[in-house]
Design a protein around this motif. Structure first.
Motif, PDB file in Angstrom:
ATOM      1  N   UNK A 182       0.828  -1.208   0.000  1.00 25.99           N
ATOM      2  CA  UNK A 182       0.000   0.000   0.000  1.00 25.99           C
ATOM      3  C   UNK A 182       0.857   1.249   0.000  1.00 25.99           C
ATOM      4  N   UNK A 183       0.470   2.213  -0.798  1.00 22.26           N
ATOM      5  CA  UNK A 183       1.120   3.516  -0.814  1.00 22.26           C
ATOM      6  C   UNK A 183       0.138   4.596  -0.420  1.00 22.26           C
ATOM      7  N   UNK A 184       0.441   5.360   0.625  1.00 25.34           N
ATOM      8  CA  UNK A 184      -0.423   6.461   1.044  1.00 25.34           C
ATOM      9  C   UNK A 184      -1.805   6.008   1.453  1.00 25.34           C
ATOM     10  N   UNK A 185      -2.836   6.625   0.865  1.00 27.80           N
ATOM     11  CA  UNK A 185      -4.216   6.267   1.206  1.00 27.80           C
ATOM     12  C   UNK A 185      -4.602   4.904   0.644  1.00 27.80           C
ATOM     13  N   UNK A 186      -3.681   4.247  -0.067  1.00 26.02           N
ATOM     14  CA  UNK A 186      -3.915   2.865  -0.477  1.00 26.02           C
ATOM     15  C   UNK A 186      -4.039   1.927   0.711  1.00 26.02           C
ATOM     16  N   UNK A 223      -1.759  -4.546  -4.893  1.00 29.97           N
ATOM     17  CA  UNK A 223      -1.000  -3.292  -4.886  1.00 29.97           C
ATOM     18  C   UNK A 223      -1.985  -2.146  -5.028  1.00 29.97           C
ATOM     19  N   UNK A 224      -1.890  -1.171  -4.118  1.00 33.01           N
ATOM     20  CA  UNK A 224      -2.827  -0.041  -4.142  1.00 33.01           C
ATOM     21  C   UNK A 224      -2.096   1.235  -3.757  1.00 33.01           C
ATOM     22  N   UNK A 225      -2.475   2.329  -4.396  1.00 35.14           N
ATOM     23  CA  UNK A 225      -1.860   3.614  -4.098  1.00 35.14           C
ATOM     24  C   UNK A 225      -1.903   4.525  -5.306  1.00 35.14           C
ATOM     25  N   UNK A 277      -2.640  -8.479  -8.395  1.00 34.78           N
ATOM     26  CA  UNK A 277      -3.803  -7.660  -8.729  1.00 34.78           C
ATOM     27  C   UNK A 277      -3.498  -6.203  -8.428  1.00 34.78           C
ATOM     28  N   UNK A 278      -3.671  -5.318  -9.407  1.00 36.48           N
ATOM     29  CA  UNK A 278      -3.441  -3.884  -9.232  1.00 36.48           C
ATOM     30  C   UNK A 278      -4.779  -3.197  -8.988  1.00 36.48           C
ATOM     31  N   UNK A 279      -4.878  -2.452  -7.902  1.00 37.75           N
ATOM     32  CA  UNK A 279      -6.131  -1.764  -7.562  1.00 37.75           C
ATOM     33  C   UNK A 279      -6.127  -0.338  -8.103  1.00 37.75           C
TER      34      UNK A 279
END
Length: 382
Positions: A199-203, A339-341, A380-382
């Motif tokens: 997670x990056x930031x608000x991810x 992966x999210x961000x 999976x990329x969010x």
């Protein structure tokens, strides 16, 4: 094999445009094989499950009450509170403007499936942006009555270039906010036993959702696990957070500098977030993560990375989880990397998503994750 999950229209009769960067449709991170592999079949089944569950949620959402969240029309919510988390982010608490018993089932279906979002409307510009609701945990300040009333909470960063986030941060308590959903961003298949969430930031909001959905499936015989690696730019977002695993190696540059093509030295490495004094008040998100850890001991680990302290996620940080596969483990117990961000963060970690024929697809697997021996892990990329 290309696969997709329910896609909800980003335009309404009033001509609403979407500025959201979240995916509408997804594809496998690898090229389509001549015949479906077990992993492809697994993702395909997940898609079918999402379509069926999404249709069920939609049918139930068509209540005579105008207060029921649904995928076709915008529902009015009221801003109950906006609590600052850091200089650039806040916790938003909203409730439906009109009471509806139907919201409970709509929310529950979405939580059960996996990661989901709703679209917020900016009425002046007629544009929308997707945001991820935070799950209810032991750290949540919501009462039972508030949960029954359909309250939702969101961790939103004020983007100086983001029309919707700036609009939301300008609203006074009591103002109306219109939103539409739920939109299923990622299905977590029932057989999933382990998730590595980057997670990056608000991810981190989707990471909390994934943990909530996965760990709620815990039984005496089934104890799934999730490992969350959270990269933040600001210390205020993750103050009080202490990493659970061994200290990671520091890569030569951050995803932000790498994405822009510049470099950043890591010769000096100030104390990591783990060294923050426990006497300090923990941030809201850290409290949420700690609540999940208390509720599901031994099933969730969290590691914190902070740009301000030159501590970034590196390949060794990822490989120590991916290489921990137990050779005696049932191969049917699936493993998933999410992966999210921000776009740059996702691109740096797993390669960019791509647009094709009006749809945002997963695109080929690239970036740092491609350099790893993934074995039976899906990405999976969010």
């Amino acid at each position: 094999m290309k696969s997709s999950i329910p896609s909800f229209c980003c335009r309404c009769s009033s001509g609403l445009r979407s500025t959201a960067t979240r995916s509408r449709r997804y594809a496998s991170t690898s090229a389509p094989p001549p015949s479906a592999s077990p992993k492809s079949r697994w993702l395909g089944l997940a898609v079918v499950s999402a379509a069926a569950a999404g249709a069920g949620a939609y049918i139930r959402s068509q209540s005579p009450s105008s207060g029921t969240l649904n995928q076709e029309t915008f529902t009015k919510y009221s801003l109950v509170s906006r609590e600052p988390v850091s200089a650039t982010s806040s916790l938003f608490t909203l409730r439906p403007r009109y009471h509806s018993d139907g919201n409970y089932e709509v929310y529950e279906d979405a939580w059960r499936i996996g990661v989901w979002s709703v679209m917020f409307k900016q009425p002046q510009l007629q544009i929308g942006r997707d945001y991820t609701p935070l799950p209810t945990t032991a750290a949540t300040s919501l009462s039972v009555d508030e949960e029954n009333e359909g309250y939702l909470r969101f961790f939103i960063r004020k983007d100086p270039f983001g029309e919707v986030s700036r609009y939301l941060h300008s609203l006074e308590v009591g103002a109306d906010i219109e939103m539409r959903g739920p939109q299923i961003e990622c299905v977590i298949p029932e057989e999933t036993q382990e998730i590595l969430f980057i997670a990056g930031g608000t991810g981190i909001a989707p990471a909390l959702q994934a943990g909530y959905s996965l760990l709620n499936r815990t039984t005496k015989e089934n104890r799934p696990r999730i490992h969350i690696l959270w990269a933040s730019r600001l210390k205020a977002d993750c103050v009080g957070g202490e990493s659970d695993t061994a200290k990671a190696l520091v890569p030569s540059r951050s995803w932000f500098s790498g994405w822009l093509g510049s470099s950043q030295s890591s010769a000096s490495n100030p104390p990591a977030v783990a060294a923050v004094s426990q006497s300090q008040n923990s941030s809201l998100v850290v409290r949420e993560l700690e609540a999940l850890k208390s509720q599901y001991p031994g099933q969730i680990t969290v590691d914190y990375y902070l740009d301000e302290e030159n501590r970034f996620i590196g390949k060794n940080d990822l490989s120590k989880f991916i290489k921990s596969t137990d050779p005696t483990e049932d191969p049917q117990k699936r493993k998933l990397i999410l992966v999210s961000g921000p776009e740059g963060f996702i691109s740096y970690m797993a390669g960019p998503k791509v647009w094709a024929q009006g749809q945002e697809l997963q695109g080929p697997l690239q970036g740092m994750i491609k350099e790893l021996d993934l074995k039976d892990w899906a990405v999976w990329k969010l």
